[in-house]
Design an enzyme around this catalytic site. Structure first.
Site, PDB file in Angstrom:
ATOM      1  N   ILE A 158      -8.972  -1.420 -11.867  1.00 42.87           N
ATOM      2  CA  ILE A 158      -8.001  -2.302 -11.197  1.00 42.87           C
ATOM      3  C   ILE A 158      -8.686  -3.625 -10.824  1.00 42.87           C
ATOM      4  O   ILE A 158      -8.105  -4.701 -10.970  1.00 42.87           O
ATOM      5  CB  ILE A 158      -7.390  -1.612  -9.958  1.00 42.87           C
ATOM      6  CG1 ILE A 158      -6.624  -0.356 -10.396  1.00 42.87           C
ATOM      7  CG2 ILE A 158      -6.461  -2.561  -9.205  1.00 42.87           C
ATOM      8  CD1 ILE A 158      -6.089   0.501  -9.264  1.00 42.87           C
TER       9      ILE A 158
ATOM     10  N   THR B 142     -12.274  -0.142  -3.171  1.00 48.65           N
ATOM     11  CA  THR B 142     -13.151   0.999  -3.378  1.00 48.65           C
ATOM     12  C   THR B 142     -12.448   2.331  -3.060  1.00 48.65           C
ATOM     13  O   THR B 142     -11.645   2.391  -2.139  1.00 48.65           O
ATOM     14  CB  THR B 142     -14.419   0.824  -2.509  1.00 48.65           C
ATOM     15  OG1 THR B 142     -15.290   1.893  -2.768  1.00 48.65           O
ATOM     16  CG2 THR B 142     -14.088   0.801  -1.034  1.00 48.65           C
TER      17      THR B 142
ATOM     18  N   ARG C 112      -7.769   2.578   0.508  1.00 51.18           N
ATOM     19  CA  ARG C 112      -7.301   3.607   1.434  1.00 51.18           C
ATOM     20  C   ARG C 112      -7.557   3.070   2.843  1.00 51.18           C
ATOM     21  O   ARG C 112      -8.550   2.357   3.069  1.00 51.18           O
ATOM     22  CB  ARG C 112      -8.073   4.924   1.250  1.00 51.18           C
ATOM     23  CG  ARG C 112      -7.731   5.668  -0.036  1.00 51.18           C
ATOM     24  CD  ARG C 112      -6.310   6.243  -0.013  1.00 51.18           C
ATOM     25  NE  ARG C 112      -5.961   6.998  -1.198  1.00 51.18           N
ATOM     26  CZ  ARG C 112      -5.363   6.486  -2.277  1.00 51.18           C
ATOM     27  NH1 ARG C 112      -5.062   5.201  -2.324  1.00 51.18           N
ATOM     28  NH2 ARG C 112      -5.052   7.254  -3.304  1.00 51.18           N
TER      29      ARG C 112
ATOM     30  N   ASP D 199      -1.751  -2.729   2.344  1.00 51.45           N
ATOM     31  CA  ASP D 199      -0.909  -1.726   1.681  1.00 51.45           C
ATOM     32  C   ASP D 199      -1.192  -0.333   2.248  1.00 51.45           C
ATOM     33  O   ASP D 199      -0.412   0.588   2.049  1.00 51.45           O
ATOM     34  CB  ASP D 199      -1.211  -1.746   0.169  1.00 51.45           C
ATOM     35  CG  ASP D 199      -0.346  -0.772  -0.625  1.00 51.45           C
ATOM     36  OD1 ASP D 199       0.836  -0.602  -0.268  1.00 51.45           O
ATOM     37  OD2 ASP D 199      -0.846  -0.185  -1.608  1.00 51.45           O
TER      38      ASP D 199
ATOM     39  N   GLU E 249      -0.903   7.291   7.806  1.00 51.56           N
ATOM     40  CA  GLU E 249       0.303   7.013   7.023  1.00 51.56           C
ATOM     41  C   GLU E 249       1.266   8.191   7.112  1.00 51.56           C
ATOM     42  O   GLU E 249       0.826   9.326   6.944  1.00 51.56           O
ATOM     43  CB  GLU E 249      -0.073   6.744   5.562  1.00 51.56           C
ATOM     44  CG  GLU E 249      -0.908   5.479   5.413  1.00 51.56           C
ATOM     45  CD  GLU E 249      -1.324   5.172   3.979  1.00 51.56           C
ATOM     46  OE1 GLU E 249      -0.896   5.874   3.050  1.00 51.56           O
ATOM     47  OE2 GLU E 249      -2.098   4.218   3.794  1.00 51.56           O
TER      48      GLU E 249
ATOM     49  N   HIS F 189       2.127   1.438   1.522  1.00 51.38           N
ATOM     50  CA  HIS F 189       1.384   2.097   0.432  1.00 51.38           C
ATOM     51  C   HIS F 189       2.234   2.134  -0.855  1.00 51.38           C
ATOM     52  O   HIS F 189       2.587   3.213  -1.356  1.00 51.38           O
ATOM     53  CB  HIS F 189       0.948   3.508   0.841  1.00 51.38           C
ATOM     54  CG  HIS F 189      -0.221   4.005   0.031  1.00 51.38           C
ATOM     55  ND1 HIS F 189      -1.152   4.880   0.497  1.00 51.38           N
ATOM     56  CD2 HIS F 189      -0.606   3.728  -1.241  1.00 51.38           C
ATOM     57  CE1 HIS F 189      -2.050   5.143  -0.433  1.00 51.38           C
ATOM     58  NE2 HIS F 189      -1.733   4.438  -1.521  1.00 51.38           N
ATOM     59  N   ILE F 190       2.528   0.944  -1.360  1.00 47.91           N
ATOM     60  CA  ILE F 190       3.408   0.833  -2.538  1.00 47.91           C
ATOM     61  C   ILE F 190       2.696   0.170  -3.718  1.00 47.91           C
ATOM     62  O   ILE F 190       3.358  -0.389  -4.604  1.00 47.91           O
ATOM     63  CB  ILE F 190       4.679   0.016  -2.208  1.00 47.91           C
ATOM     64  CG1 ILE F 190       4.309  -1.338  -1.559  1.00 47.91           C
ATOM     65  CG2 ILE F 190       5.618   0.812  -1.333  1.00 47.91           C
ATOM     66  CD1 ILE F 190       5.131  -2.476  -2.007  1.00 47.91           C
TER      67      ILE F 190
END
Ligand code: DGY
Length: 321
Positions: free
Chosen positions: A157, A209, A238, A262, A267, A286-287
């Protein structure tokens, strides 16, 4: 006899049909999120589990004596207790690659939205405040183009984010990674940096990471203090890779300009989390991979991994123990 599997997530019809060709499938049908207790009751007979984010540990595996493979519908796999899975010979798989561009797009969305204060302008207009007076000026933001981007974690990514930054936005890109990636440096025209230098010299810092014991709270009070006062911090990895209290303090003390987030320590996020009240913070739930096309592709890849791992035919994206 087809192997029994359980699916904890909603999946597209075609993916379900594919799974049904190869397996006896049961899945969570309720609109309500599945609880751990529900899952523990469902796994007694199964050989395969299709899921995401579910903690795979001794407790779950004690309830699933026939389980052979857990297929994550995500690229991250910090929900796997790999030591325990290795000991019990359980295969874990994930869905790399199919989501790279989608997560890179969201990352740029967060960089742009935070720097150009898009959410604040949106509220401003919707509240009928557009009058073209001096009162607009406090909302003037920062440029993204021609700035320096620091990427922490140069995987698949990271590479596509670097490509957008270099060739779409004329940015300088530096990265920090466990291993230096000379081939990527040459291909993309980016440079390797130690972490502290990257933090001190980047205008945008993107954290990518994976969450491991080594990266838990990698970015904390010391790291925020190293950043420029004009820096924008973006987390699409994360939540637990950041000390969230330290981030809140850095934003409150104006040690950095803003943040695009994000992911969060908890969560779904708690409703009273101070980050939700900060105008210089852009939040999404978180999308990173959440477009219909990419989520469908991830579901199919996760299903193919599950079938391949169970039948031993074809290839599957196994995570290393
Ligand atoms: C993943 O797949 O791990 C990502 O967090 C999705 O956004």
């Amino acid at each position: 006899m087809k192997p029994k599997i359980y699916c904890t997530l909603p999946i597209p019809k075609e993916v379900e049909a594919y799974l049904a060709e190869h397996c006896q499938i049961r899945k969570w049908e309720s609109e309500q999120p599945i609880t751990r207790q529900d899952i523990l009751q469902e796994v007694g007979e199964i050989e395969g589990l299709l899921t995401a984010g579910l903690r795979i540990n001794d407790e779950l595996l004690d309830h699933a004596p026939h389980l052979k493979i857990v297929s994550n519908m995500s690229v991250g796999y910090n929900n796997f207790d790999l030591k325990v899975m290795k000991k019990r010979n359980i295969i874990g798989t994930h869905t790399p690659n199919v989501l790279n561009d989608t997560v890179a797009d969201l990352t740029f969305g967060l960089m742009l939205a935070t720097a150009r204060r898009i959410a604040e302008w949106d509220t401003y207009l919707k509240n009928g405040k557009w009058e073209r007076t001096k009162s607009d000026e406090p909302f003037f933001g920062l440029d993204v183009h021609h700035k320096t981007l620091g990427i922490i974690g140069m995987g698949r990514i990271g590479e596509v984010i670097a490509k957008r930054a270099r060739f779409g936005f004329d940015m300088s890109v530096q990265y920090y990674n466990r291993n230096q990636k000379v081939d990527v440096e040459q291909k993309m025209g980016i440079t390797y940096s130690d972490l502290d230098t990257l933090l001190a010299t980047s205008d945008f810092i993107v954290l990518l990471t994976p969450l491991t014991n080594e990266t838990y709270q990698l970015i904390g009070a010391r790291e925020f203090k190293l950043m420029k006062e004009t820096a924008i911090f973006v987390n699409v990895s994360r939540g637990k890779t950041v000390d969230e209290q330290a981030l809140i303090q850095a934003l409150q003390n104006e040690e950095i300009y803003g943040a695009g987030l994000d992911v969060f320590e908890q969560e779904p996020i708690q409703k009273d989390n101070p980050l939700l009240g900060m105008p210089n913070v852009v939040t999404v739930p978180h999308i990173g991979s959440a477009t219909a096309q990419t989520r469908d592709a991830m579901a199919m890849r996760a299903a193919e991994n599950l079938v391949a791992g169970l039948t031993g035919r074809g290839t599957w994206n196994q995570v290393p123990y």
